[in-house]
Design an enzyme around this catalytic site. Sequence first.
Site, PDB file in Angstrom:
ATOM      1  N   ASP A 373       0.862  -1.188   0.000  1.00 41.44           N
ATOM      2  CA  ASP A 373       0.000   0.000   0.000  1.00 41.44           C
ATOM      3  C   ASP A 373       0.898   1.238   0.000  1.00 41.44           C
ATOM      4  O   ASP A 373       1.752   1.400   0.893  1.00 41.44           O
ATOM      5  CB  ASP A 373      -0.914   0.003   1.230  1.00 41.44           C
ATOM      6  CG  ASP A 373      -1.924   1.131   1.183  1.00 41.44           C
ATOM      7  OD1 ASP A 373      -3.033   0.900   0.695  1.00 41.44           O
ATOM      8  OD2 ASP A 373      -1.587   2.263   1.612  1.00 41.44           O
ATOM      9  N   ILE A 374       0.729   2.104  -1.004  1.00 39.45           N
ATOM     10  CA  ILE A 374       1.555   3.315  -1.103  1.00 39.45           C
ATOM     11  C   ILE A 374       1.205   4.242   0.055  1.00 39.45           C
ATOM     12  O   ILE A 374       0.036   4.546   0.307  1.00 39.45           O
ATOM     13  CB  ILE A 374       1.334   4.010  -2.451  1.00 39.45           C
ATOM     14  CG1 ILE A 374       1.776   3.073  -3.590  1.00 39.45           C
ATOM     15  CG2 ILE A 374       2.088   5.322  -2.513  1.00 39.45           C
ATOM     16  CD1 ILE A 374       1.573   3.647  -4.966  1.00 39.45           C
ATOM     17  N   GLU A 416      -4.547   2.307  -4.447  1.00 39.32           N
ATOM     18  CA  GLU A 416      -3.099   2.336  -4.320  1.00 39.32           C
ATOM     19  C   GLU A 416      -2.547   1.033  -3.759  1.00 39.32           C
ATOM     20  O   GLU A 416      -1.402   0.984  -3.329  1.00 39.32           O
ATOM     21  CB  GLU A 416      -2.679   3.504  -3.413  1.00 39.32           C
ATOM     22  CG  GLU A 416      -3.073   3.367  -1.943  1.00 39.32           C
ATOM     23  CD  GLU A 416      -4.485   3.876  -1.678  1.00 39.32           C
ATOM     24  OE1 GLU A 416      -4.802   4.130  -0.507  1.00 39.32           O
ATOM     25  OE2 GLU A 416      -5.277   4.022  -2.637  1.00 39.32           O
TER      26      GLU A 416
END
Length: 506
Positions: A373-374, A416
Amino acid sequence: MMLHNKTRWLPRDYYGFGAILLLLVAVALSSWFISRHWIGLRILAQQEELRQQGSLAAATAIQDLQRGSQQIKDIAHTLASLSSLRAFLNSPRQAAPLQADLDRFRENFGLGGIWLVDARGRLLAQGADSPSPPELNRFLGNRQPVSRFILEPEQQQATLYYAAPIPGAGNATLLVKAAVNGIGRRAYRIELLVTDPDGIISLADNPDWLLHSLGSGQAPAPDSTAQPAPLPIVMSPLLPEIQLLGPQQSPVLLTSRTTDNGDYRVYALADAAAIYHLARERDNLALIITLAATGSLWGGLLTILTLKRNRRHRLAIGRANTELVRLNQQLKQLATTDALTQCPNRRAAEARLQYELAKLQRYGHPFCIVMVDIDHFKQINDQHGHDIGDKVLRHFAKVGRQAIRDTDVLARIGGEEFLLILPDTDHQQGLHLARRLLDTVSATPLYLADRTISFSFSGGLTEAHNHDGTNDLLVRADRALYRAKEKGRCRICSEHLLVDQSVATG
């Protein structure tokens, strides 16, 4: 002179007419055989496709049913090992702890009933709200565990029963009942049904098939009212591998699988109406071509025009087939690829997970997954705009593909979030690869004309086990990802121990 011309030209006209006649017959026969051959190849290809789909659906249903049977077996053996049950068998006055355990198991696992009986079938104890026990003859008198797949007509469904003898407790037997909630996963143009050891359809996608048996298409005898009505299924006259099912004689392609212990059999009924219609059209097309060839004998000009039209028709079919192949390839690409990042999408990732789980279960090849997960992606969108956010996603996908191995898979599963699949990788190797990816991404910001955007990600790593399913892996990886976010982001956490990897974002 006129007679000489007549004797000279008349035979020549006959010869020319005969040559044209033979040419037209040859063209008509060639077209007829070529068309039948082409349609036959199409029929064979569609039959093979349906057979593969049916085999996959039946195998999946068998796995689901056997998984349910194994779960009931585990529950029964857990109950049989309870100390409260041992205490009750030694002293029947100590019934309260056993009753509480039986009630708790029945409620927590959604069981249909729990019974403890002796060798004579007398009821010693039972879970709360358990119905009357079934006929016990098939379960008692056997010191080995017994599993049965039984149809209960009053409930219009099949039920799993499992009898577990209590070791060291004389002839006491613990009987557990659980309902079957479904079979397999619905597939395109495929319906499933399950027959019990007596050949009765006990579980089916179509409820109208319940309480029937797969028959040979003949009506039952007048004195056989006690037997279940057969569901007629006969071989089709056009295609030997296609069967006609039920009173409506619906064309189906039948594929079946039997469980390991032979308790029940799963049938996959693939809808073959399109193939059957194509087989009928093959004969109609042959008839049409024959009539056209016969009519073309009346005029050479009409014959030439017909041949030209057939040529244009074949070219159109060829172009249509080429376009269809191209569109099918494009649809397959769209169905398995994320349009923004050109990474595999969630559907492709789940398919790859199932493939890797199959390799693990059959060959013992380990693999890991990392849920990625960014970090602070919403802030990037809010501060720079969604267009820049899309560029960040594309940049991450590009850098990630360059940093991982050729055998690894980086898939975008939403927003994301990405999923990294690491085949033939154990836990320690997975941690090393995830750290390397984190270091690479953190050290490779996105350079734009007017700004530089640095970012990192948080990751949750888990290693697959033999008993895992796709959902089990994703849940564990997501749990590890949540732990990484709680620890401050920009790090990798695994399911076994907290492994933090912090990287300056620059």
